[in-house]
Design a protein around this motif. Structure first.
Motif, PDB file in Angstrom:
ATOM      1  N   PHE A   1       2.460   1.659  -3.349  1.00 38.19           N
ATOM      2  CA  PHE A   1       1.446   2.094  -4.303  1.00 38.19           C
ATOM      3  C   PHE A   1       1.219   3.602  -4.186  1.00 38.19           C
ATOM      4  O   PHE A   1       1.157   4.313  -5.192  1.00 38.19           O
ATOM      5  N   LYS A   2       1.089   4.093  -2.938  1.00 43.66           N
ATOM      6  CA  LYS A   2       0.865   5.520  -2.735  1.00 43.66           C
ATOM      7  C   LYS A   2       2.032   6.354  -3.267  1.00 43.66           C
ATOM      8  O   LYS A   2       1.823   7.453  -3.761  1.00 43.66           O
ATOM      9  N   LYS A   3       3.243   5.826  -3.174  1.00 44.39           N
ATOM     10  CA  LYS A   3       4.428   6.567  -3.616  1.00 44.39           C
ATOM     11  C   LYS A   3       4.631   6.511  -5.122  1.00 44.39           C
ATOM     12  O   LYS A   3       5.260   7.401  -5.689  1.00 44.39           O
TER      13      LYS A   3
ATOM     14  N   TRP B   1       0.826  -1.199   0.000  1.00 42.93           N
ATOM     15  CA  TRP B   1       0.000   0.000   0.000  1.00 42.93           C
ATOM     16  C   TRP B   1       0.867   1.259   0.000  1.00 42.93           C
ATOM     17  O   TRP B   1       0.627   2.190  -0.767  1.00 42.93           O
TER      18      TRP B   1
ATOM     19  N   ASN C   1       2.089   5.541  -7.702  1.00 43.88           N
ATOM     20  CA  ASN C   1       0.945   5.681  -8.597  1.00 43.88           C
ATOM     21  C   ASN C   1       0.669   7.166  -8.857  1.00 43.88           C
ATOM     22  O   ASN C   1       0.383   7.912  -7.921  1.00 43.88           O
TER      23      ASN C   1
ATOM     24  N   THR D   1      -1.858   8.781 -10.076  1.00 42.20           N
ATOM     25  CA  THR D   1      -3.181   9.234  -9.635  1.00 42.20           C
ATOM     26  C   THR D   1      -3.193   9.439  -8.128  1.00 42.20           C
ATOM     27  O   THR D   1      -3.726  10.443  -7.630  1.00 42.20           O
ATOM     28  N   MET D   2      -2.613   8.505  -7.396  1.00 43.15           N
ATOM     29  CA  MET D   2      -2.550   8.644  -5.933  1.00 43.15           C
ATOM     30  C   MET D   2      -1.699   9.837  -5.536  1.00 43.15           C
ATOM     31  O   MET D   2      -2.042  10.563  -4.595  1.00 43.15           O
TER      32      MET D   2
ATOM     33  N   PHE E   1      -3.783  12.881  -5.984  1.00 46.10           N
ATOM     34  CA  PHE E   1      -4.820  12.912  -4.957  1.00 46.10           C
ATOM     35  C   PHE E   1      -4.249  13.332  -3.608  1.00 46.10           C
ATOM     36  O   PHE E   1      -4.801  14.189  -2.926  1.00 46.10           O
ATOM     37  N   LEU E   2      -3.130  12.748  -3.237  1.00 44.27           N
ATOM     38  CA  LEU E   2      -2.520  13.061  -1.939  1.00 44.27           C
ATOM     39  C   LEU E   2      -1.954  14.472  -1.901  1.00 44.27           C
ATOM     40  O   LEU E   2      -1.872  15.085  -0.833  1.00 44.27           O
TER      41      LEU E   2
ATOM     42  N   GLN F   1      -2.075  11.539   3.674  1.00 46.09           N
ATOM     43  CA  GLN F   1      -0.805  10.922   3.294  1.00 46.09           C
ATOM     44  C   GLN F   1      -0.368   9.815   4.242  1.00 46.09           C
ATOM     45  O   GLN F   1       0.242   8.848   3.825  1.00 46.09           O
TER      46      GLN F   1
END
Length: 94
Positions: A8-10, A5, A12, A14-15, A18-19, A26
């Motif tokens: 993925f946040k780092k 996860w 992607n 799109t993420m 969004f962040l 975050q």
């Protein structure tokens, strides 16, 4: 799972966008979604017993204490719901 996860946040795009718009999210862990899921369901009036089943718990009291915490408007919505029901009963009674 949590490591995937975070990666993925780092990675992607799109993420990342969004962040950037929601920096308060975050540090959100994947497990935090369970808590928000339970609280949001409770806020919508879903019974704790149903939330318990959806989360795969055996003990509704554990779900109540841990996952189905009231949101800011949960109690106000409950009072408003009760007040509306009471008004309808009184109108029908009179």
């Amino acid at each position: 799972v949590e490591r995937k996860w975070r990666n993925f946040k780092k990675s992607n795009p799109t993420m990342l966008r969004f962040l950037a718009k929601h920096p308060e999210l975050q540090k959100m862990r994947l497990h935090d979604f369970r808590h928000s899921f339970g609280s949001n369901l409770r806020d919508q009036g879903v019974s704790v017993e149903d939330i318990c089943e959806l989360l795969g718990h055996n003990d509704a009291e554990f779900t109540r204490r841990t996952y189905a915490l009231p949101l800011e408007n949960t109690h106000k919505k409950a009072i408003d719901f009760y007040e509306e029901k009471l008004k309808r009963k009184l109108v029908n009674f009179l």
